[in-house]
Motif scaffolding. Structure first.
Motif, PDB file in Angstrom:
ATOM      1  N   TYR A  37       0.859  -1.301  -0.063  1.00  0.00           N
ATOM      2  CA  TYR A  37      -0.046   0.004  -0.003  1.00  0.00           C
ATOM      3  C   TYR A  37       0.965   1.222   0.106  1.00  0.00           C
ATOM      4  CZ  TYR A  37      -3.030   3.872   1.300  1.00  0.00           C
ATOM      5  OH  TYR A  37      -3.777   4.948   1.442  1.00  0.00           O
ATOM      6  N   THR A  38       0.732   2.003  -0.881  1.00  0.00           N
ATOM      7  CA  THR A  38       1.409   3.401  -1.189  1.00  0.00           C
ATOM      8  C   THR A  38       0.477   4.526  -1.268  1.00  0.00           C
ATOM      9  OG1 THR A  38       2.044   2.928  -3.487  1.00  0.00           O
ATOM     10  CG2 THR A  38       3.589   2.164  -1.734  1.00  0.00           C
ATOM     11  N   TRP A  39       0.930   5.695  -0.915  1.00  0.00           N
ATOM     12  CA  TRP A  39      -0.008   6.922  -1.424  1.00  0.00           C
ATOM     13  C   TRP A  39       0.211   7.328  -2.811  1.00  0.00           C
ATOM     14  CZ3 TRP A  39       2.310   9.483   3.408  1.00  0.00           C
ATOM     15  CH2 TRP A  39       1.485   8.889   4.786  1.00  0.00           C
ATOM     16  N   ASP A  40      -0.710   7.556  -3.508  1.00  0.00           N
ATOM     17  CA  ASP A  40      -0.647   7.892  -4.985  1.00  0.00           C
ATOM     18  C   ASP A  40      -0.108   9.250  -5.088  1.00  0.00           C
ATOM     19  OD1 ASP A  40      -2.812   9.585  -4.576  1.00  0.00           O
ATOM     20  OD2 ASP A  40      -4.425   7.907  -5.570  1.00  0.00           O
ATOM     21  N   GLU A  41      -0.025   9.658  -6.719  1.00  0.00           N
ATOM     22  CA  GLU A  41       0.427  10.947  -6.989  1.00  0.00           C
ATOM     23  C   GLU A  41      -0.501  12.091  -6.578  1.00  0.00           C
ATOM     24  OE1 GLU A  41      -1.742   9.280 -10.266  1.00  0.00           O
ATOM     25  OE2 GLU A  41      -0.247   8.490  -9.082  1.00  0.00           O
TER      26      GLU A  41
ATOM     27  N   LYS B 237       5.686   6.177   0.290  1.00  0.00           N
ATOM     28  CA  LYS B 237       6.167   6.499  -0.852  1.00  0.00           C
ATOM     29  C   LYS B 237       5.953   5.698  -1.956  1.00  0.00           C
ATOM     30  CE  LYS B 237       9.535   9.526  -2.382  1.00  0.00           C
ATOM     31  NZ  LYS B 237      11.102  10.169  -2.394  1.00  0.00           N
ATOM     32  N   ARG B 238       5.519   6.347  -2.937  1.00  0.00           N
ATOM     33  CA  ARG B 238       5.360   5.269  -4.182  1.00  0.00           C
ATOM     34  C   ARG B 238       6.384   5.591  -5.075  1.00  0.00           C
ATOM     35  NH1 ARG B 238      -0.510   4.552  -7.194  1.00  0.00           N
ATOM     36  NH2 ARG B 238      -0.718   3.736  -5.036  1.00  0.00           N
TER      37      ARG B 238
ATOM     38  N   GLY C  28     -10.631  10.067   4.107  1.00  0.00           N
ATOM     39  CA  GLY C  28     -11.197  10.378   2.720  1.00  0.00           C
ATOM     40  C   GLY C  28     -10.740   8.918   2.060  1.00  0.00           C
ATOM     41  N   GLU C  29      -9.922   9.117   1.059  1.00  0.00           N
ATOM     42  CA  GLU C  29      -9.398   7.781   0.184  1.00  0.00           C
ATOM     43  C   GLU C  29      -8.051   7.022   0.721  1.00  0.00           C
ATOM     44  OE1 GLU C  29     -11.166   6.596  -2.197  1.00  0.00           O
ATOM     45  OE2 GLU C  29     -12.798   8.017  -1.507  1.00  0.00           O
TER      46      GLU C  29
END
Length: 218
Positions: A19-23, A79-80, A180-181
């Motif tokens: 699981y990573t946070w997207d741009e 971090k992605r 949120g998301e």
């Protein structure tokens, strides 16, 4: 060659399942309470869209620096980065399979001498050498977010890289809340165990988690 390709595919699949946070990650703010023994500190944390960190409200410089470093460690794993950017130059080879069904992935070309274990779609062990210190991280529990897994219980064992002498161990427990998301860390407990068995427990409690508003487009 087929074994090499298979090892790469297995590891890449697990790497891309984290699981990573997207741009579009907007960053967030949180209130923070730190507990260690009889000491308690209150402060605020801000994680910017570029994943830089700001700590405020903590006057003690050592505590503030410790919180900053801990936040950087947490964020590094969210971090992605593409597989090609992180591991494109490395070579992979299958090792042994352990009693849990995890298969060892041996890596060459990595500056830190990293090796891994993968079970299913998860990286369950990371072994690295950094200068005189060797460490192994073992995942015990994880959360399936629906968009990748995140470790919620794991330990890190530190040894002398040359003698293999035990230098210390840390046990981690983490909780994530969906805001949120995005899944954001809401609690982290660290049990630091010295080589002679002394334990120090530090607890990070994050509250009032709020995503930052994206800047309006001009």
């Amino acid at each position: 060659m087929s074994e090499t390709n298979n090892a790469r595919e297995i590891f890449q699949s697990a790497y891309e399942s984290r699981y990573t946070w997207d741009e579009n990650f907007p960053g967030y703010t949180a209130n923070l309470e730190i507990k260690q023994g009889d000491e308690t500190y209150q402060g605020k944390v801000k994680v910017n869209p570029d994943l830089s960190v700001e700590i405020s409200g903590i006057e003690d410089e050592k505590v503030r620096e410790s919180v900053y470093n801990q936040m950087r460690d947490i964020i590094t794993h969210r971090k992605r980065s593409t597989f090609a950017a992180a591991h494109g130059k490395n070579q992979f080879k299958l090792g042994e399979k352990d009693s849990t069904g995890a298969v060892e992935i041996l890596v060459s070309g990595d500056a830190m001498g990293s090796n891994y274990k993968v079970r299913g779609q998860e990286i369950t062990q990371v072994s690295r050498v950094m200068g005189p210190m060797a460490f192994t991280i073992n995942t015990k529990e994880s959360l399936d977010t629906g968009n990748g897994y995140v470790s919620t219980a794991y330990n890190a064992v530190f040894r002398d890289a040359k003698t293999n002498e035990l230098k210390g161990k840390r046990d981690f427990e983490e909780t994530y809340d969906k805001v949120g998301e995005y899944y954001l860390p809401s609690r982290q407990i660290i049990h630091a165990i010295s080589k002679d068995g002394q334990t120090t427990t530090t607890e990070f409690n994050f509250s009032n988690l709020q995503l930052l508003e994206p800047a309006p487009v001009a």
